[in-house]
Design a protein around this motif. Sequence first.
Motif, PDB file in Angstrom:
ATOM      1  N   GLU A  29       0.797  -1.230   0.000  1.00 44.17           N
ATOM      2  CA  GLU A  29       0.000   0.000   0.000  1.00 44.17           C
ATOM      3  C   GLU A  29       0.828   1.279   0.000  1.00 44.17           C
ATOM      4  O   GLU A  29       0.433   2.279  -0.593  1.00 44.17           O
ATOM      5  CB  GLU A  29      -0.913   0.038   1.239  1.00 44.17           C
ATOM      6  CG  GLU A  29      -1.899  -1.107   1.338  1.00 44.17           C
ATOM      7  CD  GLU A  29      -1.300  -2.398   1.916  1.00 44.17           C
ATOM      8  OE1 GLU A  29      -0.086  -2.415   2.227  1.00 44.17           O
ATOM      9  OE2 GLU A  29      -2.044  -3.385   2.050  1.00 44.17           O
ATOM     10  N   ASN A  30       1.964   1.252   0.702  1.00 48.56           N
ATOM     11  CA  ASN A  30       2.730   2.493   0.900  1.00 48.56           C
ATOM     12  C   ASN A  30       4.190   2.394   0.478  1.00 48.56           C
ATOM     13  O   ASN A  30       4.989   3.246   0.834  1.00 48.56           O
ATOM     14  CB  ASN A  30       2.681   2.909   2.378  1.00 48.56           C
ATOM     15  CG  ASN A  30       1.268   3.138   2.852  1.00 48.56           C
ATOM     16  OD1 ASN A  30       0.552   3.983   2.320  1.00 48.56           O
ATOM     17  ND2 ASN A  30       0.833   2.353   3.821  1.00 48.56           N
ATOM     18  N   GLY A  31       4.553   1.339  -0.233  1.00 47.69           N
ATOM     19  CA  GLY A  31       5.950   1.200  -0.643  1.00 47.69           C
ATOM     20  C   GLY A  31       6.846   0.846   0.525  1.00 47.69           C
ATOM     21  O   GLY A  31       6.405   0.262   1.522  1.00 47.69           O
ATOM     22  N   PHE A 113       5.792  -4.930  -5.913  1.00 52.27           N
ATOM     23  CA  PHE A 113       5.421  -5.780  -4.771  1.00 52.27           C
ATOM     24  C   PHE A 113       4.993  -7.165  -5.259  1.00 52.27           C
ATOM     25  O   PHE A 113       5.440  -8.194  -4.740  1.00 52.27           O
ATOM     26  CB  PHE A 113       4.290  -5.114  -3.975  1.00 52.27           C
ATOM     27  CG  PHE A 113       3.835  -5.932  -2.797  1.00 52.27           C
ATOM     28  CD1 PHE A 113       4.489  -5.831  -1.580  1.00 52.27           C
ATOM     29  CD2 PHE A 113       2.774  -6.821  -2.910  1.00 52.27           C
ATOM     30  CE1 PHE A 113       4.096  -6.613  -0.499  1.00 52.27           C
ATOM     31  CE2 PHE A 113       2.380  -7.601  -1.836  1.00 52.27           C
ATOM     32  CZ  PHE A 113       3.039  -7.499  -0.626  1.00 52.27           C
ATOM     33  N   LEU A 114       4.138  -7.203  -6.269  1.00 56.80           N
ATOM     34  CA  LEU A 114       3.652  -8.484  -6.798  1.00 56.80           C
ATOM     35  C   LEU A 114       4.793  -9.264  -7.439  1.00 56.80           C
ATOM     36  O   LEU A 114       4.906 -10.481  -7.276  1.00 56.80           O
ATOM     37  CB  LEU A 114       2.522  -8.239  -7.807  1.00 56.80           C
ATOM     38  CG  LEU A 114       1.252  -7.620  -7.197  1.00 56.80           C
ATOM     39  CD1 LEU A 114       0.253  -7.250  -8.283  1.00 56.80           C
ATOM     40  CD2 LEU A 114       0.612  -8.586  -6.184  1.00 56.80           C
ATOM     41  N   LEU A 115       5.652  -8.558  -8.160  1.00 57.65           N
ATOM     42  CA  LEU A 115       6.798  -9.205  -8.809  1.00 57.65           C
ATOM     43  C   LEU A 115       7.742  -9.820  -7.771  1.00 57.65           C
ATOM     44  O   LEU A 115       8.191 -10.964  -7.917  1.00 57.65           O
ATOM     45  CB  LEU A 115       7.561  -8.185  -9.669  1.00 57.65           C
ATOM     46  CG  LEU A 115       8.793  -8.718 -10.387  1.00 57.65           C
ATOM     47  CD1 LEU A 115       8.387  -9.618 -11.547  1.00 57.65           C
ATOM     48  CD2 LEU A 115       9.669  -7.577 -10.901  1.00 57.65           C
ATOM     49  N   ARG A 141      13.100  -7.733 -14.865  1.00 61.81           N
ATOM     50  CA  ARG A 141      11.710  -7.253 -14.818  1.00 61.81           C
ATOM     51  C   ARG A 141      11.590  -6.006 -13.935  1.00 61.81           C
ATOM     52  O   ARG A 141      10.844  -5.088 -14.231  1.00 61.81           O
ATOM     53  CB  ARG A 141      10.783  -8.350 -14.305  1.00 61.81           C
ATOM     54  CG  ARG A 141      10.667  -9.535 -15.248  1.00 61.81           C
ATOM     55  CD  ARG A 141      10.026  -9.107 -16.555  1.00 61.81           C
ATOM     56  NE  ARG A 141      10.120 -10.132 -17.558  1.00 61.81           N
ATOM     57  CZ  ARG A 141       9.056 -10.743 -18.110  1.00 61.81           C
ATOM     58  NH1 ARG A 141       7.847 -10.416 -17.760  1.00 61.81           N
ATOM     59  NH2 ARG A 141       9.244 -11.660 -19.037  1.00 61.81           N
ATOM     60  N   LEU A 142      12.363  -6.015 -12.843  1.00 58.38           N
ATOM     61  CA  LEU A 142      12.363  -4.842 -11.959  1.00 58.38           C
ATOM     62  C   LEU A 142      12.869  -3.621 -12.729  1.00 58.38           C
ATOM     63  O   LEU A 142      12.280  -2.532 -12.658  1.00 58.38           O
ATOM     64  CB  LEU A 142      13.261  -5.107 -10.742  1.00 58.38           C
ATOM     65  CG  LEU A 142      13.433  -3.923  -9.787  1.00 58.38           C
ATOM     66  CD1 LEU A 142      12.165  -3.680  -8.972  1.00 58.38           C
ATOM     67  CD2 LEU A 142      14.610  -4.150  -8.843  1.00 58.38           C
ATOM     68  N   ALA A 143      13.971  -3.821 -13.473  1.00 59.97           N
ATOM     69  CA  ALA A 143      14.525  -2.720 -14.272  1.00 59.97           C
ATOM     70  C   ALA A 143      13.448  -2.171 -15.211  1.00 59.97           C
ATOM     71  O   ALA A 143      13.285  -0.957 -15.345  1.00 59.97           O
ATOM     72  CB  ALA A 143      15.741  -3.207 -15.052  1.00 59.97           C
ATOM     73  N   GLY A 144      12.679  -3.077 -15.824  1.00 61.13           N
ATOM     74  CA  GLY A 144      11.617  -2.637 -16.732  1.00 61.13           C
ATOM     75  C   GLY A 144      10.555  -1.820 -16.004  1.00 61.13           C
ATOM     76  O   GLY A 144      10.145  -0.758 -16.470  1.00 61.13           O
ATOM     77  N   LEU A 145      10.133  -2.286 -14.828  1.00 62.94           N
ATOM     78  CA  LEU A 145       9.078  -1.580 -14.073  1.00 62.94           C
ATOM     79  C   LEU A 145       9.562  -0.223 -13.567  1.00 62.94           C
ATOM     80  O   LEU A 145       8.766   0.698 -13.396  1.00 62.94           O
ATOM     81  CB  LEU A 145       8.606  -2.434 -12.890  1.00 62.94           C
ATOM     82  CG  LEU A 145       7.857  -3.730 -13.235  1.00 62.94           C
ATOM     83  CD1 LEU A 145       7.537  -4.523 -11.970  1.00 62.94           C
ATOM     84  CD2 LEU A 145       6.571  -3.422 -13.999  1.00 62.94           C
ATOM     85  N   LEU A 146      10.868  -0.103 -13.325  1.00 60.16           N
ATOM     86  CA  LEU A 146      11.388   1.173 -12.816  1.00 60.16           C
ATOM     87  C   LEU A 146      11.839   2.094 -13.949  1.00 60.16           C
ATOM     88  O   LEU A 146      12.345   3.184 -13.700  1.00 60.16           O
ATOM     89  CB  LEU A 146      12.549   0.919 -11.836  1.00 60.16           C
ATOM     90  CG  LEU A 146      12.199   0.119 -10.575  1.00 60.16           C
ATOM     91  CD1 LEU A 146      13.418  -0.020  -9.668  1.00 60.16           C
ATOM     92  CD2 LEU A 146      11.051   0.773  -9.802  1.00 60.16           C
ATOM     93  N   GLY A 147      11.662   1.635 -15.186  1.00 59.80           N
ATOM     94  CA  GLY A 147      11.927   2.512 -16.330  1.00 59.80           C
ATOM     95  C   GLY A 147      13.332   2.438 -16.901  1.00 59.80           C
ATOM     96  O   GLY A 147      13.747   3.346 -17.627  1.00 59.80           O
ATOM     97  N   TYR A 148      14.073   1.394 -16.601  1.00 60.57           N
ATOM     98  CA  TYR A 148      15.387   1.273 -17.238  1.00 60.57           C
ATOM     99  C   TYR A 148      15.659  -0.143 -17.744  1.00 60.57           C
ATOM    100  O   TYR A 148      16.709  -0.718 -17.496  1.00 60.57           O
ATOM    101  CB  TYR A 148      16.523   1.795 -16.352  1.00 60.57           C
ATOM    102  CG  TYR A 148      16.422   1.488 -14.880  1.00 60.57           C
ATOM    103  CD1 TYR A 148      15.929   2.436 -13.996  1.00 60.57           C
ATOM    104  CD2 TYR A 148      16.841   0.261 -14.372  1.00 60.57           C
ATOM    105  CE1 TYR A 148      15.837   2.159 -12.641  1.00 60.57           C
ATOM    106  CE2 TYR A 148      16.766  -0.019 -13.019  1.00 60.57           C
ATOM    107  CZ  TYR A 148      16.263   0.941 -12.167  1.00 60.57           C
ATOM    108  OH  TYR A 148      16.178   0.659 -10.837  1.00 60.57           O
TER     109      TYR A 148
END
Length: 259
Positions: A29-31, A113-115, A141-148
């Motif tokens: 919910e809040n990172g 979070f789900l990843l 996949r994390l890199a993709g979600l964070l924009g790099y």
Amino acid sequence: MPVYKAEAIVLHQRALGESDRIVTLFTRENGKLRAVAKGVRRPTSRLGGRIEPFTHARLMLARGRTLDVIAQAEIVRAFGGVRKDLFRAAYAAYIVELVDRGLAERDRHEDVFLLAGDALEKLDRGRAEDAEIVTLWFGLRLAGLLGYQPETSACVECGRRLPRARGVAEHWAFSPPNGGALCPSCRPHDAQAMSVSCGVLGACEYLTTAPDGQWGRLRITPAQRAELGRLVQVHLEHRLEVRLRAPQVIKRLAEAPPA
Ligand SMILES: [Zn+2]
């Protein structure tokens, strides 16, 4: 004190005072946030076993003046298989280190979070020999979600497509500053370019883009996996501007003589 509920993955914890701990949580919910777990180092604490690193838990927190306080915890997934195995635990530590370094506090990222929960589940239930590839898949996949997300399907300088045929002997490279592949003609212009085989660039592309659940079909040799591991590490360290600890721990574990 007002209370609120949160679903969280425990990233890490450290001792505070006589009997408390400061726990870094990645909440849905809040990172990411830090909270105090009071009295957890006492043997009688019921909270202690429920907020171990990597645990997925449902929490009740009370707002504090500086840090919030964990009032209650209920385990959703303990990931016991991860905790029992030194290598799996080391890869889980890599996953949580990437989450910790990659996200700012209170920066909500439900997709991450789900990843992360999915990756820990795969580590926990999958084959031990897949632990490394699960972790690299997570990192990409994390890199993709964070924009790099790295660009490894074509040269980032001239756009030339990566050769698809197996065993191509062209000298391609990966550029950390550009976050992508360089063809043999463009690589001499980049002093930081690191040599990477076409097969490994292709594997990186596959892990980055293959539909979820199909990453396990990837067939690469141990040497290629090690090369892919270096590529992912260098890319993430460059983007996050950190030196990652977990890959060094994993390297030392792999080099240690069997007990
Ligand atoms: Zn090029």
